[in-house]
Motif scaffolding. Structure first.
Motif, PDB file in Angstrom:
ATOM      1  N   ILE A 171       0.865  -1.184   0.000  1.00 23.82           N
ATOM      2  CA  ILE A 171       0.000   0.000   0.000  1.00 23.82           C
ATOM      3  C   ILE A 171       0.896   1.227   0.000  1.00 23.82           C
ATOM      4  CG2 ILE A 171      -1.755   1.326   1.254  1.00 23.82           C
ATOM      5  CD1 ILE A 171      -2.628  -1.320   2.570  1.00 23.82           C
ATOM      6  N   ILE A 204       0.591   5.457   0.341  1.00 24.25           N
ATOM      7  CA  ILE A 204      -0.205   6.666   0.565  1.00 24.25           C
ATOM      8  C   ILE A 204       0.633   7.824   0.059  1.00 24.25           C
ATOM      9  CG2 ILE A 204      -1.320   8.140   2.274  1.00 24.25           C
ATOM     10  CD1 ILE A 204      -1.403   5.570   4.093  1.00 24.25           C
ATOM     11  N   LYS A 261      -1.506  -0.999  -3.898  1.00 23.13           N
ATOM     12  CA  LYS A 261      -2.758  -0.271  -3.707  1.00 23.13           C
ATOM     13  C   LYS A 261      -2.391   1.161  -3.363  1.00 23.13           C
ATOM     14  CE  LYS A 261      -4.951  -4.418  -1.979  1.00 23.13           C
ATOM     15  NZ  LYS A 261      -5.397  -5.108  -0.774  1.00 23.13           N
ATOM     16  N   ILE A 294      -3.302   5.159  -2.391  1.00 22.30           N
ATOM     17  CA  ILE A 294      -4.224   6.137  -1.816  1.00 22.30           C
ATOM     18  C   ILE A 294      -3.625   7.494  -2.137  1.00 22.30           C
ATOM     19  CG2 ILE A 294      -5.206   7.111   0.297  1.00 22.30           C
ATOM     20  CD1 ILE A 294      -5.010   4.308   1.532  1.00 22.30           C
ATOM     21  N   SER A 354      -3.766  11.596  -1.715  1.00 20.94           N
ATOM     22  CA  SER A 354      -4.263  12.669  -0.857  1.00 20.94           C
ATOM     23  C   SER A 354      -3.837  14.018  -1.410  1.00 20.94           C
ATOM     24  CB  SER A 354      -3.698  12.505   0.558  1.00 20.94           C
ATOM     25  OG  SER A 354      -4.119  13.573   1.383  1.00 20.94           O
ATOM     26  N   TYR A 381      -8.481   5.869  -7.994  1.00 22.57           N
ATOM     27  CA  TYR A 381      -7.771   5.704  -6.721  1.00 22.57           C
ATOM     28  C   TYR A 381      -8.580   6.299  -5.573  1.00 22.57           C
ATOM     29  CZ  TYR A 381      -3.513   4.640  -9.363  1.00 22.57           C
ATOM     30  OH  TYR A 381      -2.582   4.082 -10.194  1.00 22.57           O
ATOM     31  N   PRO A 382      -8.521   5.679  -4.400  1.00 20.73           N
ATOM     32  CA  PRO A 382      -9.134   6.319  -3.234  1.00 20.73           C
ATOM     33  C   PRO A 382      -8.492   7.694  -3.028  1.00 20.73           C
ATOM     34  CG  PRO A 382      -8.483   4.055  -2.720  1.00 20.73           C
ATOM     35  CD  PRO A 382      -7.914   4.390  -4.076  1.00 20.73           C
ATOM     36  N   VAL A 434      -8.207  11.296  -0.714  1.00 24.27           N
ATOM     37  CA  VAL A 434      -8.386  11.906   0.601  1.00 24.27           C
ATOM     38  C   VAL A 434      -8.441  13.422   0.431  1.00 24.27           C
ATOM     39  CG1 VAL A 434      -7.453  12.172   2.929  1.00 24.27           C
ATOM     40  CG2 VAL A 434      -7.095  10.023   1.674  1.00 24.27           C
ATOM     41  N   ILE A 451      -7.319   9.782   6.268  1.00 18.42           N
ATOM     42  CA  ILE A 451      -6.474   8.783   5.591  1.00 18.42           C
ATOM     43  C   ILE A 451      -6.865   7.389   6.060  1.00 18.42           C
ATOM     44  CG2 ILE A 451      -4.125   7.902   5.360  1.00 18.42           C
ATOM     45  CD1 ILE A 451      -3.197  10.868   5.384  1.00 18.42           C
ATOM     46  N   LYS A 473      -9.779   5.678   4.313  1.00 16.75           N
ATOM     47  CA  LYS A 473      -9.459   5.056   3.028  1.00 16.75           C
ATOM     48  C   LYS A 473      -8.588   3.804   3.215  1.00 16.75           C
ATOM     49  CE  LYS A 473     -11.538   8.420   0.921  1.00 16.75           C
ATOM     50  NZ  LYS A 473     -12.799   8.243   0.245  1.00 16.75           N
ATOM     51  N   LEU A 474      -7.651   3.892   4.153  1.00 16.53           N
ATOM     52  CA  LEU A 474      -6.701   2.812   4.367  1.00 16.53           C
ATOM     53  C   LEU A 474      -7.369   1.553   4.908  1.00 16.53           C
ATOM     54  CD1 LEU A 474      -3.785   1.770   4.450  1.00 16.53           C
ATOM     55  CD2 LEU A 474      -3.537   2.916   6.673  1.00 16.53           C
TER      56      LEU A 474
END
Length: 147
Positions: free
Chosen positions: A35, A37, A72, A74, A76, A97-98, A100, A139, A142-143
């Motif tokens: 993952i 971020i 994956k 995320i 922001s 993508y997710p 934030v 965050i 989403k995580l």
């Protein structure tokens, strides 16, 4: 939750400041994570976005970090309102993508910034403890869906 998880983090302000000539291989140790971020924007000059093709270089950054495609991601935006955030949001949503959202926190400066806590305005404009909690909560929302 899982003490066996290995976490790495880094500031990539050098990418933000000179994304058009940044060597992505400097980030090789962060590539192909389970993952990732990615939260940048605060150090990117809004004056160079189109001229220096920010979205192309941002896309290259995301693709490089994602590596073989199993990562994956995320995405922001930054805390301070900026057209950079708009570009990042557009990119994230276009790729599925997710995302934030954070810049709305800045509108409640009395709750989420450090104004009144520090004499230096540049320092005071940063998130307060409550602002940092809001950022981490968003965050996490989403995580936790990716774990």
């Amino acid at each position: 939750i899982n003490p066996k998880i290995h976490i790495q983090y880094a500031s990539i302000a050098s990418f933000e400041r000179e994304y058009w000539k940044f060597n992505l291989h400097e980030l090789a140790q962060y590539r192909n994570a389970d993952i990732c971020i990615l939260k940048i924007s605060e150090n990117i000059s809004k004056d160079s976005l189109d001229k220096r093709q920010f979205l192309k270089h941002y896309g290259d950054l995301v693709s490089y970090l994602a590596g073989d495609g199993s990562t994956k991601m995320i995405i922001s935006e930054g805390f301070w309102p900026s057209p950079v955030n708009d570009k990042i949001k557009t990119y994230a949503l276009s790729k599925g993508y997710p995302f934030v959202q954070l810049q709305d926190l800045y509108s409640n400066q009395s709750a989420y910034t450090a104004y009144g806590l520090f004499e230096n305005e540049g320092v005071a404009a940063h998130p307060s403890d409550e602002g940092m909690k809001q950022i981490s909560d968003r965050i996490w929302e989403k995580l936790k869906n990716l774990l």
